[in-house]
Design a protein around this motif. Sequence first.
Motif, PDB file in Angstrom:
ATOM      1  N   ARG A  84       0.838  -1.206   0.000  1.00 15.19           N
ATOM      2  CA  ARG A  84       0.000   0.000   0.000  1.00 15.19           C
ATOM      3  C   ARG A  84       0.875   1.260   0.000  1.00 15.19           C
ATOM      4  NH1 ARG A  84      -2.872  -1.280   3.952  1.00 15.19           N
ATOM      5  NH2 ARG A  84      -4.655  -2.121   2.803  1.00 15.19           N
ATOM      6  N   GLN A  85       1.892   1.293   0.843  1.00 13.60           N
ATOM      7  CA  GLN A  85       2.766   2.469   0.907  1.00 13.60           C
ATOM      8  C   GLN A  85       3.465   2.700  -0.431  1.00 13.60           C
ATOM      9  OE1 GLN A  85       5.206   1.491   4.332  1.00 13.60           O
ATOM     10  NE2 GLN A  85       3.891   2.655   5.716  1.00 13.60           N
ATOM     11  N   TRP A  86       3.970   1.625  -1.028  1.00 17.52           N
ATOM     12  CA  TRP A  86       4.665   1.779  -2.304  1.00 17.52           C
ATOM     13  C   TRP A  86       3.698   2.278  -3.372  1.00 17.52           C
ATOM     14  CZ3 TRP A  86       4.564   0.482  -7.353  1.00 17.52           C
ATOM     15  CH2 TRP A  86       5.713   0.778  -8.091  1.00 17.52           C
ATOM     16  N   LEU A  87       2.529   1.666  -3.460  1.00 18.16           N
ATOM     17  CA  LEU A  87       1.549   2.052  -4.478  1.00 18.16           C
ATOM     18  C   LEU A  87       1.080   3.495  -4.297  1.00 18.16           C
ATOM     19  CD1 LEU A  87      -0.455  -1.267  -4.530  1.00 18.16           C
ATOM     20  CD2 LEU A  87       0.837  -0.325  -6.465  1.00 18.16           C
ATOM     21  N   GLU A  88       0.848   3.895  -3.052  1.00 16.37           N
ATOM     22  CA  GLU A  88       0.377   5.257  -2.804  1.00 16.37           C
ATOM     23  C   GLU A  88       1.431   6.300  -3.161  1.00 16.37           C
ATOM     24  OE1 GLU A  88      -1.026   5.059   1.227  1.00 16.37           O
ATOM     25  OE2 GLU A  88      -2.960   4.223   0.615  1.00 16.37           O
ATOM     26  N   SER A  89       2.698   5.932  -3.129  1.00 17.04           N
ATOM     27  CA  SER A  89       3.743   6.905  -3.440  1.00 17.04           C
ATOM     28  C   SER A  89       4.303   6.774  -4.857  1.00 17.04           C
ATOM     29  CB  SER A  89       4.881   6.810  -2.415  1.00 17.04           C
ATOM     30  OG  SER A  89       5.496   5.540  -2.471  1.00 17.04           O
ATOM     31  N   HIS A  90       4.055   5.646  -5.534  1.00 14.30           N
ATOM     32  CA  HIS A  90       4.673   5.436  -6.840  1.00 14.30           C
ATOM     33  C   HIS A  90       3.700   5.174  -7.997  1.00 14.30           C
ATOM     34  CE1 HIS A  90       8.077   4.640  -4.146  1.00 14.30           C
ATOM     35  NE2 HIS A  90       8.819   5.039  -5.160  1.00 14.30           N
ATOM     36  N   ALA A  91       2.543   4.640  -7.721  1.00 17.24           N
ATOM     37  CA  ALA A  91       1.613   4.298  -8.808  1.00 17.24           C
ATOM     38  C   ALA A  91       1.091   5.573  -9.462  1.00 17.24           C
ATOM     39  CB  ALA A  91       0.442   3.471  -8.263  1.00 17.24           C
ATOM     40  N   PRO A  92       0.879   5.533 -10.770  1.00 17.14           N
ATOM     41  CA  PRO A  92       0.331   6.723 -11.435  1.00 17.14           C
ATOM     42  C   PRO A  92      -1.080   7.013 -10.932  1.00 17.14           C
ATOM     43  CG  PRO A  92       0.348   4.842 -12.931  1.00 17.14           C
ATOM     44  CD  PRO A  92       1.061   4.416 -11.685  1.00 17.14           C
ATOM     45  N   LYS A  93      -1.417   8.291 -10.908  1.00 21.55           N
ATOM     46  CA  LYS A  93      -2.785   8.667 -10.537  1.00 21.55           C
ATOM     47  C   LYS A  93      -3.695   8.283 -11.689  1.00 21.55           C
ATOM     48  CE  LYS A  93      -1.675  12.124  -7.226  1.00 21.55           C
ATOM     49  NZ  LYS A  93      -2.467  12.646  -6.185  1.00 21.55           N
ATOM     50  N   LEU A  94      -4.805   7.668 -11.330  1.00 17.00           N
ATOM     51  CA  LEU A  94      -5.748   7.183 -12.325  1.00 17.00           C
ATOM     52  C   LEU A  94      -7.015   8.024 -12.330  1.00 17.00           C
ATOM     53  CD1 LEU A  94      -5.322   3.394 -11.529  1.00 17.00           C
ATOM     54  CD2 LEU A  94      -4.373   4.644 -13.481  1.00 17.00           C
ATOM     55  N   VAL A  95      -7.607   8.147 -13.504  1.00 20.89           N
ATOM     56  CA  VAL A  95      -8.870   8.847 -13.662  1.00 20.89           C
ATOM     57  C   VAL A  95      -9.901   7.793 -14.039  1.00 20.89           C
ATOM     58  CG1 VAL A  95     -10.092  10.706 -14.837  1.00 20.89           C
ATOM     59  CG2 VAL A  95      -7.617  10.885 -14.477  1.00 20.89           C
ATOM     60  N   PRO A  96     -10.770   7.416 -13.094  1.00 20.97           N
ATOM     61  CA  PRO A  96     -11.751   6.364 -13.381  1.00 20.97           C
ATOM     62  C   PRO A  96     -12.780   6.833 -14.404  1.00 20.97           C
ATOM     63  CG  PRO A  96     -12.186   7.333 -11.239  1.00 20.97           C
ATOM     64  CD  PRO A  96     -10.910   7.948 -11.740  1.00 20.97           C
ATOM     65  N   ILE A  97     -13.245   5.873 -15.211  1.00 23.18           N
ATOM     66  CA  ILE A  97     -14.224   6.192 -16.245  1.00 23.18           C
ATOM     67  C   ILE A  97     -15.524   5.438 -15.981  1.00 23.18           C
ATOM     68  CG2 ILE A  97     -14.731   6.115 -18.723  1.00 23.18           C
ATOM     69  CD1 ILE A  97     -11.661   6.070 -19.168  1.00 23.18           C
ATOM     70  N   TYR A  98     -15.428   4.125 -16.022  1.00 26.12           N
ATOM     71  CA  TYR A  98     -16.603   3.269 -15.931  1.00 26.12           C
ATOM     72  C   TYR A  98     -16.172   1.970 -15.249  1.00 26.12           C
ATOM     73  CZ  TYR A  98     -20.569   0.414 -17.559  1.00 26.12           C
ATOM     74  OH  TYR A  98     -21.670  -0.400 -17.634  1.00 26.12           O
TER      75      TYR A  98
END
Length: 182
Positions: free
Chosen positions: A125-139
Motif C-alpha cells: 500500500r505504501q509503495w503504491l500510494e507513493s509510486h503508482a500513477p494517478k488514475l482517472v476512473p471512467i466506468y
Amino acid sequence: IFSPQRLFGLVCTMVIGLSPEVCASLVKNLQAKGVKFEAGLTDEEFTAIEQRCGIKFPPDLRAFLATALPVGDKWTHWRPIDQLPTNLNTGFVEGVVFDVEQNNVWSDSFGVRGESDAENAVKARQWLESHAPKLVPIYAHRAMCSSPCVAEQPVLSIWQTDIIVYGFDLPHYLSEEFHFEP
C-alpha cells in the motif's frame, strides 16, 4: 526557471483532445445503447475536480466529459464535486493489496517481503500510494492515467493485479465496452 513539472503542465494544456464531432458521435452511439447523460462538465468543474483529486484529465476524456456527462451505476459520479474522494486510486490500490494478502502476489518494487500478510499489505500500500500513477476512473474498473496528460492514451481495465489495455484510446474503449462501431 521552469521546473519539469511546470513545463509538462504547459505542454499538457496545449494538447488537443477529441474533436466535437467525435464526441457527439460517441454520445449518440452510447445513447443508442441506453446510456443516460447530463450536461457536460464545465471548465470550472474540471478545475475543481482536478484540484480536489490531484489529477489532470487526459485531453480526450476531458473533451468527451465536457460534451456530455454519462451517468449511471458504473459511471464515475463526478457530481457533486464535494463528495468525490480526494484519492481516486484508493479502490485500485486496495485491489492490489487484496491480492498481496489473499493470493500471495508480490512485486520486488514493494521491497523485501515481510514476515506476515499484514506487513506485506502495508508495504505494498505504501509503495503504491507513493509510486503508482494517478488514475482517472471512467466506468466500473476502467481508467486512464492522469500523467502523462496526453491525447490518445489507452484505457486500462484494472481488477486487483489483473491489469490490461481494454482500449487503445477512449473511442476504441467505449466501442468495445458498449459494442458499437466507432
